[in-house]
Design a protein around this motif. Structure first.
Motif, PDB file in Angstrom:
ATOM      1  N   SER A   1       0.839  -1.127  -0.017  1.00 30.96           N
ATOM      2  CA  SER A   1       0.116   0.080   0.048  1.00 30.96           C
ATOM      3  C   SER A   1       1.070   1.392  -0.192  1.00 30.96           C
ATOM      4  O   SER A   1       0.599   2.279  -0.860  1.00 30.96           O
ATOM      5  CB  SER A   1      -1.110   0.222   1.163  1.00 30.96           C
ATOM      6  OG  SER A   1      -1.682  -1.015   1.051  1.00 30.96           O
ATOM      7  N   PHE A   2       1.997   1.357   0.833  1.00 30.52           N
ATOM      8  CA  PHE A   2       2.897   2.289   0.946  1.00 30.52           C
ATOM      9  C   PHE A   2       3.458   2.678  -0.419  1.00 30.52           C
ATOM     10  O   PHE A   2       3.597   3.724  -0.843  1.00 30.52           O
ATOM     11  CB  PHE A   2       3.784   2.227   2.055  1.00 30.52           C
ATOM     12  CG  PHE A   2       4.418   3.616   2.367  1.00 30.52           C
ATOM     13  CD1 PHE A   2       3.738   4.131   3.771  1.00 30.52           C
ATOM     14  CD2 PHE A   2       5.298   4.227   1.918  1.00 30.52           C
ATOM     15  CE1 PHE A   2       4.374   5.353   4.135  1.00 30.52           C
ATOM     16  CE2 PHE A   2       5.836   5.445   2.001  1.00 30.52           C
ATOM     17  CZ  PHE A   2       5.373   6.032   3.321  1.00 30.52           C
ATOM     18  N   LEU A   3       3.893   1.692  -1.088  1.00 31.34           N
ATOM     19  CA  LEU A   3       4.476   1.721  -2.474  1.00 31.34           C
ATOM     20  C   LEU A   3       3.766   2.321  -3.199  1.00 31.34           C
ATOM     21  O   LEU A   3       3.989   3.392  -4.050  1.00 31.34           O
ATOM     22  CB  LEU A   3       4.905   0.424  -2.993  1.00 31.34           C
ATOM     23  CG  LEU A   3       6.532   0.051  -2.162  1.00 31.34           C
ATOM     24  CD1 LEU A   3       6.748  -1.498  -2.571  1.00 31.34           C
ATOM     25  CD2 LEU A   3       7.786   0.782  -2.419  1.00 31.34           C
ATOM     26  N   THR A   4       2.612   1.967  -3.323  1.00 32.70           N
ATOM     27  CA  THR A   4       1.409   2.643  -4.439  1.00 32.70           C
ATOM     28  C   THR A   4       1.165   3.946  -3.934  1.00 32.70           C
ATOM     29  O   THR A   4       1.069   4.951  -4.874  1.00 32.70           O
ATOM     30  CB  THR A   4       0.205   1.687  -4.201  1.00 32.70           C
ATOM     31  OG1 THR A   4       0.502   0.636  -4.438  1.00 32.70           O
ATOM     32  CG2 THR A   4      -0.942   2.330  -5.209  1.00 32.70           C
ATOM     33  N   TYR A   5       1.229   4.334  -2.811  1.00 35.87           N
ATOM     34  CA  TYR A   5       0.916   5.746  -2.200  1.00 35.87           C
ATOM     35  C   TYR A   5       1.880   6.679  -2.331  1.00 35.87           C
ATOM     36  O   TYR A   5       1.793   7.628  -2.764  1.00 35.87           O
ATOM     37  CB  TYR A   5       0.652   5.793  -0.481  1.00 35.87           C
ATOM     38  CG  TYR A   5      -0.871   5.386  -0.335  1.00 35.87           C
ATOM     39  CD1 TYR A   5      -1.903   6.108  -1.037  1.00 35.87           C
ATOM     40  CD2 TYR A   5      -1.025   4.426   0.536  1.00 35.87           C
ATOM     41  CE1 TYR A   5      -3.307   5.759  -0.628  1.00 35.87           C
ATOM     42  CE2 TYR A   5      -2.435   4.032   1.050  1.00 35.87           C
ATOM     43  CZ  TYR A   5      -3.714   4.873   0.301  1.00 35.87           C
ATOM     44  OH  TYR A   5      -4.891   4.308   0.417  1.00 35.87           O
ATOM     45  N   SER A   6       3.145   6.208  -2.097  1.00 31.55           N
ATOM     46  CA  SER A   6       4.303   7.049  -2.587  1.00 31.55           C
ATOM     47  C   SER A   6       4.278   7.362  -4.125  1.00 31.55           C
ATOM     48  O   SER A   6       4.649   8.396  -4.420  1.00 31.55           O
ATOM     49  CB  SER A   6       5.488   6.442  -2.225  1.00 31.55           C
ATOM     50  OG  SER A   6       5.834   5.193  -2.968  1.00 31.55           O
ATOM     51  N   ASN A   7       3.993   6.282  -4.812  1.00 34.43           N
ATOM     52  CA  ASN A   7       3.826   6.446  -6.352  1.00 34.43           C
ATOM     53  C   ASN A   7       2.880   7.494  -6.707  1.00 34.43           C
ATOM     54  O   ASN A   7       2.910   8.496  -7.413  1.00 34.43           O
ATOM     55  CB  ASN A   7       3.666   5.054  -6.930  1.00 34.43           C
ATOM     56  CG  ASN A   7       3.836   5.275  -8.691  1.00 34.43           C
ATOM     57  OD1 ASN A   7       4.811   5.802  -9.069  1.00 34.43           O
ATOM     58  ND2 ASN A   7       2.980   4.648  -9.469  1.00 34.43           N
ATOM     59  N   GLN A   8       1.750   7.307  -5.935  1.00 32.99           N
ATOM     60  CA  GLN A   8       0.585   8.214  -6.405  1.00 32.99           C
ATOM     61  C   GLN A   8       0.874   9.576  -5.858  1.00 32.99           C
ATOM     62  O   GLN A   8       0.482  10.862  -6.447  1.00 32.99           O
ATOM     63  CB  GLN A   8      -0.634   7.926  -5.377  1.00 32.99           C
ATOM     64  CG  GLN A   8      -1.492   6.758  -6.254  1.00 32.99           C
ATOM     65  CD  GLN A   8      -2.808   6.604  -5.558  1.00 32.99           C
ATOM     66  OE1 GLN A   8      -3.234   7.044  -4.428  1.00 32.99           O
ATOM     67  NE2 GLN A   8      -3.560   5.701  -6.256  1.00 32.99           N
TER      68      GLN A   8
END
Length: 581
Positions: free
Chosen positions: A289-296
């Motif tokens: 989830s965090f990797l996706t959020y950092s990308n977003q």
């Protein structure tokens, strides 16, 4: 000083753009509402994805019921989010379209208020470029800017909140690295803006040159000037290419550099997440989830920098539009206002001084009285001020000093539409609108009947050729009257003035494009039309003004001889030499 001026101009441009944007605030607020709804749902899905990952503990240890519910919820969120984002684009596009429509209308309205001198100073192609290319650039930049900013605000805020709930420590690392993107983008944008401004100016210059050559292609071919015009066009085009390449090169640096920083941040998040996972402080789902959020969190920054080119071009174009809107307009009538009602046509020039360029005087202390119903012919060598006099009477140009009176009323106190409706004007250059023959003849007067139009055409001997056209008076005249001869166009412009029935006339070599036989017939029509009207006739062919009540012989802006045709010939002065030459 120049740097301060640029900053001031940039601030002013931004402020004025906001003024236009504010007119569509309801549409923009609706778009922003859809942006909040759509992007909030999009931001919420990575958290669900992490929970879905955590339902997969290992081989044979999958909570399928929970996983199925999470995936179904994610599908619904994605679908609804896409719908809201589509609606956001629709309303954003409507807002940007409304904004540029307002700007285009204001720019065109401004053109109708500018003095003739503005069009003398600026190439027509450049003016057209401002109304088309520059407005389109603003439209593209606004649409991209509005949609990206709206989406970015929601996505960055939402991603930050969810990252903080997962791991404040890793979030701190992302926050420290991300500002570098803004600094780099700002540095590059500062250098590219000047190039985009220069690119807009060169585009206008190139359009102006192309319009000039296309309009005068016959002359270009007659003088075998094709190669020289091509060489000049190539030089301008090459300069535009060079500046355009520099502008694109600067702006193209933005996206790769910001992506590099974001990738570094992505690797940092991965390493820190792995260490925290090994320490038992984060689950695998949390890391996903965090990797996706950092990308977003980084994606909106990349997207904004990706459209920097269009935004910079939009600002450069907006400066050109606002420069047009800031041009000084024609002077309006000064108070107290006076109306030309039942105009008699008494005209007086009193101590008039005028120069197109202040350092080159043209007309100095000019005095003239013209009684109603008189026909005044104005002759003289080229550049003596013949056309200038009637331009001043029409208030196409303003006097440097002195006064002009019509019926003892200073024209500065008469509203221009009132003044100009009292004067019928036929120029050397015939101008026709794209419309029917009947519409062109009736252009200057409302409520004209078909019978009036036909009578006017017959009076100037135009009825015969009109009836030979494919649809007679309903024949469509192409742009600039391309499907008519020069003489036929001139006949229509003369009929247009005749139908206005004005108390004063200005004929500036009005029969210059007509054959001798037709000219004799039109002279008869003119004599009939001028009867009882104050008429100013500018003529190069002196045979056309023998019947004038008064002939003014001008030289260097001054009257050097005055009288009727026979009187001036008897004096054997300048007019005598001019006539016999």
């Amino acid at each position: 000083m120049e740097s301060n001026h640029r900053v001031s101009t940039k601030k002013t441009t931004r402020k004025r753009l906001w003024g236009y944007i504010g007119k569509s605030k309801k549409v923009l607020l609706t778009a922003f509402l859809f942006s909040i709804l759509g992007n909030t749902m999009a931001v919420f899905t990575p958290l669900l994805m992490g929970k879905a990952v955590d339902t997969i503990i290992g081989a044979g240890k999958v909570d399928f019921e929970t996983l199925k519910g999470i995936l179904l919820l994610m599908l619904v969120l994605y679908l609804v989010s896409s719908l809201f984002q589509w609606l956001m684009s629709v309303f954003s596009n409507r807002a940007s379209t409304n904004i540029v429509r307002e700007m285009r209308e204001d720019a065109f309205r401004k053109l109708n208020k500018l003095p003739v001198s503005y069009f003398d100073r600026h190439p027509h192609g450049d003016v057209i470029s401002r109304l088309t290319n520059d407005i389109d650039a603003i439209s593209d930049g606004l649409f991209q800017g509005i949609t990206q900013v709206m989406s970015s605000v929601v996505i960055i805020a939402g991603s930050f909140v969810f990252m903080m709930t997962i791991s404040p420590l890793i979030t701190l690392g992302v926050i420290i690295v991300t500002p570098l993107c803004f600094f780099l983008a700002s540095f590059i944008a500062k250098h590219s803006k000047l190039m985009f401004h220069r690119q807009s100016s060169l585009t206008g210059e190139l359009n102006g040159y192309a319009e000039e050559i296309i309009e005068n292609q016959k002359l270009v071919m007659a003088f075998s000037y094709e190669e020289k015009t091509m060489d000049h066009f190539k030089e301008q085009n090459k300069e535009l290419y060079r500046v355009g390449q520099k502008a694109q090169w600067y702006s193209s640096l933005t996206n790769p550099t910001t992506r590099l920083i974001n990738n570094i941040a992505y690797v940092m998040v991965t390493v820190m997440g792995a260490l925290l996972s090994l320490a038992g402080k984060l689950s695998v789902g949390n890391i996903a989830s965090f990797l996706t959020y950092s990308n977003q969190f980084a994606k909106p920054i990349n997207e904004i920098t990706a459209v920097t080119t269009q935004i910079q071009a939009a600002f450069a174009s907006a400066e050109r539009i606002f420069a047009l809107l800031d041009e000084e307009e024609e002077r309006i009538a000064e108070e107290p206002y006076e109306e030309l009602t039942d105009c008699q046509g008494n005209v007086e020039f009193r101590e008039v001084c005028f120069a197109y360029k202040k350092e080159v005087p043209l007309i100095e202390n000019f005095n003239l009285k013209v009684k109603k119903g008189s026909t005044v012919a104005i002759v003289g060598p080229t550049g003596s001020g013949k056309t200038t006099l009637v331009n001043l009477l029409m208030r196409f140009y303003e006097l440097d000093s002195g006064q002009i009176f019509v019926d003892d009323k200073d024209i500065l106190h008469i509203k221009k539409n009132n003044l100009r409706q009292s004067i019928g004007m036929v120029l050397q250059e015939s101008w026709l609108i794209t419309g029917t023959v009947a519409e062109n003849i009736a252009y200057g007067k409302a409520g004209v009947t078909r019978e009036d139009i036909i009578n006017a055409a017959k009076a100037v001997k135009a009825h015969g050729f009109i009836m030979r056209l494919p649809k007679g008076y309903d024949t469509l005249i192409e742009e600039d009257g391309r499907n008519l001869s020069q003489g036929q166009k001139q006949l229509l412009t003369i009929a247009r003035v005749l139908i206005m029935d004005p108390p004063m006339l200005i004929l500036d070599e009005a029969t210059s494009s007509i054959d001798t036989r037709t000219e004799i017939k039109i002279q008869e029509a003119f004599l009939k039309m001028m009867k009882g009207r104050t008429s100013f006739v500018i003529a190069h062919r002196l045979s056309t003004i023998k019947e004038a009540d008064t002939i003014l012989v001008l030289k260097n802006g001054n009257i050097i001889e005055q009288g009727n045709h026979n009187e001036l010939l008897d004096r054997k002065g300048f007019y005598y030499k001019l006539y016999h030459s």
